[in-house]
Design an enzyme around this catalytic site. Structure first.
Site, mmCIF file in Angstrom:
data_model
loop_
_atom_site.group_PDB
_atom_site.id
_atom_site.type_symbol
_atom_site.label_atom_id
_atom_site.label_comp_id
_atom_site.label_asym_id
_atom_site.label_seq_id
_atom_site.Cartn_x
_atom_site.Cartn_y
_atom_site.Cartn_z
ATOM 1 N N ARG A 91 -67.049 -61.779 23.702
ATOM 2 C CA ARG A 91 -68.377 -61.547 25.308
ATOM 3 C C ARG A 91 -68.631 -63.100 25.706
ATOM 4 O O ARG A 91 -67.816 -64.519 25.012
ATOM 5 C CB ARG A 91 -70.016 -61.476 24.242
ATOM 6 C CG ARG A 91 -70.106 -59.937 24.383
ATOM 7 C CD ARG A 91 -71.754 -59.686 23.593
ATOM 8 N NE ARG A 91 -72.571 -61.123 23.998
ATOM 9 C CZ ARG A 91 -74.097 -60.954 22.951
ATOM 10 N NH1 ARG A 91 -73.884 -59.740 22.523
ATOM 11 N NH2 ARG A 91 -74.725 -61.943 23.773
ATOM 12 N N ARG A 140 -66.643 -62.129 16.275
ATOM 13 C CA ARG A 140 -67.426 -60.657 17.298
ATOM 14 C C ARG A 140 -66.339 -60.441 18.456
ATOM 15 O O ARG A 140 -66.496 -61.173 19.112
ATOM 16 C CB ARG A 140 -68.586 -60.891 17.904
ATOM 17 C CG ARG A 140 -68.849 -59.662 18.294
ATOM 18 C CD ARG A 140 -70.674 -59.097 19.111
ATOM 19 N NE ARG A 140 -70.950 -61.061 19.695
ATOM 20 C CZ ARG A 140 -72.555 -60.871 19.875
ATOM 21 N NH1 ARG A 140 -72.985 -59.943 19.213
ATOM 22 N NH2 ARG A 140 -72.534 -62.398 19.550
ATOM 23 N N ARG A 166 -77.846 -71.136 22.791
ATOM 24 C CA ARG A 166 -78.566 -70.022 22.581
ATOM 25 C C ARG A 166 -79.166 -69.894 21.273
ATOM 26 O O ARG A 166 -80.250 -69.160 21.822
ATOM 27 C CB ARG A 166 -76.965 -68.751 22.761
ATOM 28 C CG ARG A 166 -77.374 -68.207 23.706
ATOM 29 C CD ARG A 166 -76.297 -67.360 23.607
ATOM 30 N NE ARG A 166 -76.141 -66.086 22.923
ATOM 31 C CZ ARG A 166 -75.020 -65.467 22.312
ATOM 32 N NH1 ARG A 166 -73.513 -65.833 22.388
ATOM 33 N NH2 ARG A 166 -75.303 -64.734 21.601
ATOM 34 N N ARG A 171 -88.598 -62.024 23.770
ATOM 35 C CA ARG A 171 -87.931 -63.575 23.340
ATOM 36 C C ARG A 171 -88.260 -64.388 23.742
ATOM 37 O O ARG A 171 -88.490 -65.253 23.645
ATOM 38 C CB ARG A 171 -86.168 -62.875 24.536
ATOM 39 C CG ARG A 171 -85.553 -63.508 24.423
ATOM 40 C CD ARG A 171 -84.718 -62.686 23.865
ATOM 41 N NE ARG A 171 -83.058 -63.274 23.773
ATOM 42 C CZ ARG A 171 -82.265 -63.064 23.399
ATOM 43 N NH1 ARG A 171 -82.043 -61.766 22.909
ATOM 44 N NH2 ARG A 171 -81.297 -63.188 23.488
#
Ligand code: AP5
Ligand code: MG
Length: 218
Positions: free
Chosen positions: A164, A127, A175, A88
């Site tokens: 989430r 999601r 993010r 990452r």
């Protein structure tokens, strides 16, 4: 085959990894999933990771690297693996190179999943994950009736879907910033190693899967 899937939050790394698992018979290694499991179990590592994850920041390299080192030592990785969400940043990528060199298993390919910002936000907003079987669905693309009819393989009942905790608007924005600042430099890093393949990851899941398979080395 040893594959890295590189892409922003919501680009489909998890979704495409699961299809690759079936197709290539190699395991998916998702640092996000490993960290979420540690948080759910309340392990010391999970307690440390939780704050960063909730804020949308990267968890400390040392924690993630130890998890990866352990996971790559398991026997099911002998024929290869799909890394989803790792590395990452450049430090993680260098550490991975060193580790794979030590075990004589260099990467075969890094696939970048390209999705525009508006589509990423749309996908993340829709999601949901089943708390019993971990199936990931999208409320925006899967008709409600078909979700209600589907049976969870663990409970035999309709899925128990949750969102989430890091999929709220503020954390998603953070993010995405972290991806731009810390993760996107990996595109150049792997291009420099001749390993990078970039695909258009918009369109339906099967279509993207076809493009992905087409760029894997034979
Ligand atoms: P992580 O779990 O890795 O999250 P992420 O990278 O933000 O990626 P996502 O899981 O959100 O997206 P995805 O690309 O997997 O997309 P998906 O397939 O689900 O990391 C979470 C956190 O953990 C990080 O913020 C960090 O704190 C920590 N962390 C993890 N790894 C770390 C590391 N290496 N170092 C340090 N910290 C780390 O798809 C998204 C949605 O879209 C789904 O609903 C899906 O059904 C839908 N969808 C997928 N494909 C399509 C398509 N083609 N068309 C329409 N919808 C689609
Ligand atoms: Mg994921």
């Amino acid at each position: 085959m040893r594959i890295v899937l590189l892409g922003a939050p919501g680009s489909g790394k998890g979704t495409q990894s699961q299809r690759l698992v079936e197709q290539q018979h190699i395991p998916q290694i998702s640092t996000g999933d490993l960290l979420r499991a540690a948080v759910a179990q309340g392990t010391p590592l999970g307690v440390q990771a939780k704050e960063a994850m909730t804020a949308g920041r990267l968890v400390e390299d040392s924690i993630v690297l130890e998890m990866i080192r352990e996971r790559l030592g398991e026997p099911d990785t002998g024929r290869g693996f799909i890394l989803d969400g790792f590395p990452r940043n450049i430090a993680q990528a260098r550490a991975l190179d060193t580790l794979l060199e030590q075990i004589g298993q260099p990467l075969d390919v890094v696939v970048q999943l390209k999705v525009d910002y508006a589509e990423l936000s749309r996908r993340i907003a829709g999601r949901r994950t089943c708390s019993d079987c971990d199936r990931v669905v999208n409320l925006l693309t899967t008709p409600r009736e078909s979700l209600e009819q589907e049976r969870c393989p663990v409970t035999g009942k309709p899925h128990r879907l949750f969102q989430r905790p890091d999929d709220n608007e503020a954390t998603v924005a953070q993010r995405l910033r972290v991806y731009e600042q810390q993760t996107s430099p990996l595109i150049e890093y792997y291009a420099g190693q001749g390993l990078l393949r970039s695909i258009d990851a918009q369109g339906d899941v099967a279509e993207v899967s076809g493009r992905l398979t087409a760029v894997l080395p034979r």
